[in-house]
Write a protein that holds these residues in place. Structure first.
Motif, PDB file in Angstrom:
ATOM      1  N   GLY A 152      -9.936  -8.989  19.100  1.00 42.88           N
ATOM      2  CA  GLY A 152     -10.644  -9.462  18.070  1.00 42.88           C
ATOM      3  C   GLY A 152     -10.037  -9.072  16.688  1.00 42.88           C
ATOM      4  N   GLY A 153      -9.681  -7.607  16.869  1.00 41.59           N
ATOM      5  CA  GLY A 153      -8.987  -7.211  15.648  1.00 41.59           C
ATOM      6  C   GLY A 153      -7.710  -7.538  15.308  1.00 41.59           C
ATOM      7  N   VAL A 154      -6.998  -8.069  16.351  1.00 44.66           N
ATOM      8  CA  VAL A 154      -5.584  -8.915  15.827  1.00 44.66           C
ATOM      9  C   VAL A 154      -6.000 -10.123  15.422  1.00 44.66           C
ATOM     10  CG1 VAL A 154      -3.486  -9.870  17.062  1.00 44.66           C
ATOM     11  CG2 VAL A 154      -4.419  -7.603  18.004  1.00 44.66           C
ATOM     12  N   LEU A 155      -6.856 -10.823  15.975  1.00 47.07           N
ATOM     13  CA  LEU A 155      -7.408 -12.104  15.525  1.00 47.07           C
ATOM     14  C   LEU A 155      -7.897 -11.997  14.150  1.00 47.07           C
ATOM     15  CD1 LEU A 155      -7.558 -15.105  16.031  1.00 47.07           C
ATOM     16  CD2 LEU A 155      -9.826 -14.590  16.926  1.00 47.07           C
ATOM     17  N   GLY A 156      -8.697 -10.745  13.695  1.00 45.95           N
ATOM     18  CA  GLY A 156      -9.377 -10.838  12.571  1.00 45.95           C
ATOM     19  C   GLY A 156      -8.297 -10.485  11.445  1.00 45.95           C
ATOM     20  N   GLY A 157      -7.448  -9.554  11.913  1.00 49.72           N
ATOM     21  CA  GLY A 157      -6.350  -9.306  10.927  1.00 49.72           C
ATOM     22  C   GLY A 157      -5.427 -10.323  10.545  1.00 49.72           C
ATOM     23  N   TRP A 158      -5.131 -11.286  11.485  1.00 49.68           N
ATOM     24  CA  TRP A 158      -4.401 -12.592  11.201  1.00 49.68           C
ATOM     25  C   TRP A 158      -5.271 -13.222  10.475  1.00 49.68           C
ATOM     26  CZ3 TRP A 158      -5.080 -17.625  13.025  1.00 49.68           C
ATOM     27  CH2 TRP A 158      -4.045 -18.645  12.799  1.00 49.68           C
ATOM     28  N   VAL A 159      -6.413 -13.612  10.629  1.00 52.71           N
ATOM     29  CA  VAL A 159      -7.162 -14.474   9.720  1.00 52.71           C
ATOM     30  C   VAL A 159      -7.385 -13.972   8.031  1.00 52.71           C
ATOM     31  CG1 VAL A 159      -9.652 -15.358   9.687  1.00 52.71           C
ATOM     32  CG2 VAL A 159      -8.639 -15.624  11.634  1.00 52.71           C
ATOM     33  N   PHE A 160      -7.797 -12.612   8.126  1.00 47.53           N
ATOM     34  CA  PHE A 160      -7.924 -11.974   6.925  1.00 47.53           C
ATOM     35  C   PHE A 160      -6.595 -12.050   6.040  1.00 47.53           C
ATOM     36  CE2 PHE A 160     -11.896  -9.035   7.177  1.00 47.53           C
ATOM     37  CZ  PHE A 160     -12.507  -9.982   7.712  1.00 47.53           C
ATOM     38  N   ASN A 161      -5.470 -11.868   6.894  1.00 44.24           N
ATOM     39  CA  ASN A 161      -4.198 -11.990   6.191  1.00 44.24           C
ATOM     40  C   ASN A 161      -4.104 -13.259   5.547  1.00 44.24           C
ATOM     41  OD1 ASN A 161      -1.591 -11.131   5.357  1.00 44.24           O
ATOM     42  ND2 ASN A 161      -0.689 -11.692   7.014  1.00 44.24           N
ATOM     43  N   LEU A 162      -4.393 -14.329   6.509  1.00 42.70           N
ATOM     44  CA  LEU A 162      -4.280 -15.994   5.938  1.00 42.70           C
ATOM     45  C   LEU A 162      -4.989 -16.333   4.614  1.00 42.70           C
ATOM     46  CD1 LEU A 162      -4.306 -17.920   9.302  1.00 42.70           C
ATOM     47  CD2 LEU A 162      -2.335 -17.446   7.811  1.00 42.70           C
ATOM     48  N   LEU A 163      -6.114 -15.354   4.669  1.00 37.71           N
ATOM     49  CA  LEU A 163      -7.311 -15.672   3.566  1.00 37.71           C
ATOM     50  C   LEU A 163      -6.905 -14.638   2.499  1.00 37.71           C
ATOM     51  CD1 LEU A 163     -10.436 -15.761   5.569  1.00 37.71           C
ATOM     52  CD2 LEU A 163      -9.192 -17.653   4.593  1.00 37.71           C
ATOM     53  N   GLY A 164      -5.712 -13.718   2.567  1.00 40.51           N
ATOM     54  CA  GLY A 164      -5.395 -12.917   1.504  1.00 40.51           C
ATOM     55  C   GLY A 164      -6.373 -11.759   1.279  1.00 40.51           C
ATOM     56  N   VAL A 165      -7.342 -11.321   2.204  1.00 38.35           N
ATOM     57  CA  VAL A 165      -8.320 -10.359   2.239  1.00 38.35           C
ATOM     58  C   VAL A 165      -7.541  -9.198   2.837  1.00 38.35           C
ATOM     59  CG1 VAL A 165     -10.441  -9.240   3.094  1.00 38.35           C
ATOM     60  CG2 VAL A 165     -10.265 -11.943   2.453  1.00 38.35           C
ATOM     61  N   SER A 166      -7.865  -7.957   2.413  1.00 41.13           N
ATOM     62  CA  SER A 166      -7.205  -6.756   2.777  1.00 41.13           C
ATOM     63  C   SER A 166      -8.469  -5.750   2.984  1.00 41.13           C
ATOM     64  CB  SER A 166      -6.340  -6.108   1.787  1.00 41.13           C
ATOM     65  OG  SER A 166      -5.851  -4.917   2.416  1.00 41.13           O
ATOM     66  N   THR A 167      -8.468  -5.321   4.089  1.00 35.39           N
ATOM     67  CA  THR A 167      -9.314  -3.882   4.340  1.00 35.39           C
ATOM     68  C   THR A 167      -8.643  -2.646   4.892  1.00 35.39           C
ATOM     69  OG1 THR A 167      -9.499  -4.508   6.849  1.00 35.39           O
ATOM     70  CG2 THR A 167     -11.082  -5.616   5.256  1.00 35.39           C
ATOM     71  N   THR A 168      -9.300  -1.535   4.278  1.00 31.95           N
ATOM     72  CA  THR A 168      -8.584  -0.302   4.673  1.00 31.95           C
ATOM     73  C   THR A 168      -9.671   0.634   5.427  1.00 31.95           C
ATOM     74  OG1 THR A 168      -9.011   0.542   2.658  1.00 31.95           O
ATOM     75  CG2 THR A 168      -6.831  -0.743   2.866  1.00 31.95           C
ATOM     76  N   GLY A 169      -9.001   1.606   5.770  1.00 29.04           N
ATOM     77  CA  GLY A 169      -9.892   2.604   6.504  1.00 29.04           C
ATOM     78  C   GLY A 169     -10.544   2.302   7.720  1.00 29.04           C
ATOM     79  N   LEU A 170     -11.228   3.467   8.299  1.00 33.40           N
ATOM     80  CA  LEU A 170     -12.175   3.143   9.520  1.00 33.40           C
ATOM     81  C   LEU A 170     -12.943   2.002   9.493  1.00 33.40           C
ATOM     82  CD1 LEU A 170     -12.501   4.144  12.521  1.00 33.40           C
ATOM     83  CD2 LEU A 170     -14.100   5.578  11.441  1.00 33.40           C
ATOM     84  N   LEU A 171     -13.714   1.912   8.347  1.00 27.11           N
ATOM     85  CA  LEU A 171     -14.902   0.730   8.378  1.00 27.11           C
ATOM     86  C   LEU A 171     -14.270  -0.552   8.138  1.00 27.11           C
ATOM     87  CD1 LEU A 171     -17.486   2.454   6.185  1.00 27.11           C
ATOM     88  CD2 LEU A 171     -17.558   2.019   8.663  1.00 27.11           C
ATOM     89  N   GLY A 172     -13.250  -0.385   7.250  1.00 28.87           N
ATOM     90  CA  GLY A 172     -12.420  -1.843   7.141  1.00 28.87           C
ATOM     91  C   GLY A 172     -11.946  -2.363   8.375  1.00 28.87           C
ATOM     92  N   SER A 173     -11.398  -1.243   9.328  1.00 29.69           N
ATOM     93  CA  SER A 173     -10.776  -1.687  10.639  1.00 29.69           C
ATOM     94  C   SER A 173     -11.899  -2.224  11.535  1.00 29.69           C
ATOM     95  CB  SER A 173     -10.119  -0.572  11.174  1.00 29.69           C
ATOM     96  OG  SER A 173      -9.002  -0.316  10.501  1.00 29.69           O
ATOM     97  N   LEU A 174     -12.859  -1.662  11.387  1.00 28.59           N
ATOM     98  CA  LEU A 174     -14.131  -1.893  12.225  1.00 28.59           C
ATOM     99  C   LEU A 174     -14.799  -3.386  11.945  1.00 28.59           C
ATOM    100  CD1 LEU A 174     -16.215  -1.116  14.470  1.00 28.59           C
ATOM    101  CD2 LEU A 174     -17.504  -0.245  12.778  1.00 28.59           C
ATOM    102  N   PHE A 175     -14.812  -3.531  10.550  1.00 25.16           N
ATOM    103  CA  PHE A 175     -15.277  -4.967  10.157  1.00 25.16           C
ATOM    104  C   PHE A 175     -14.352  -6.030  10.516  1.00 25.16           C
ATOM    105  CE2 PHE A 175     -15.473  -8.191   6.552  1.00 25.16           C
ATOM    106  CZ  PHE A 175     -16.754  -8.453   6.834  1.00 25.16           C
ATOM    107  N   THR A 176     -13.115  -5.748  10.226  1.00 26.75           N
ATOM    108  CA  THR A 176     -12.065  -6.817  10.790  1.00 26.75           C
ATOM    109  C   THR A 176     -12.096  -6.992  12.074  1.00 26.75           C
ATOM    110  OG1 THR A 176     -10.784  -5.968   9.088  1.00 26.75           O
ATOM    111  CG2 THR A 176      -9.614  -7.501  10.885  1.00 26.75           C
TER     112      THR A 176
END
Length: 85
Positions: free
Chosen positions: A38-62
């Motif tokens: 899910g982290g890989v899939l979420g990172g791919w989807v967020f990248n497609l949408l242009g959304v960037s998350t950082t930090g521990l909470l951003g990684s958890l949310f993604t």
């Protein structure tokens, strides 16, 4: 050290996604796999949408969003809707 964080985030994300989608988790190993995938899939989807998350909470949310999306896709594969013809 980052590998351990990925495992911890994967377990937590899989557990949260399992509770949101089904009302319960699937066990530590499956939660780990669902969370990491899910982290890989979420990172791919967020990248497609242009959304960037950082930090521990951003990684958890993604990871949680990706794991929910993964479980949603799996639910269509495992339980297709029956049509009356």
């Amino acid at each position: 050290m980052y590998f351990i964080w990925y495992i911890i985030i994967g377990i937590v994300a899989g557990l949260i996604a399992g509770k949101i989608m089904k009302g319960g988790g699937f066990g530590v190993l499956v939660n780990l796999l669902v969370g990491i995938t899910g982290g890989v899939l979420g990172g791919w989807v967020f990248n497609l949408l242009g959304v960037s998350t950082t930090g521990l909470l951003g990684s958890l949310f993604t990871s949680v969003i990706g794991a929910i999306l993964l479980l949603w896709i799996i639910s269509f594969i495992r339980h297709p809707k029956k049509t009356d013809f």
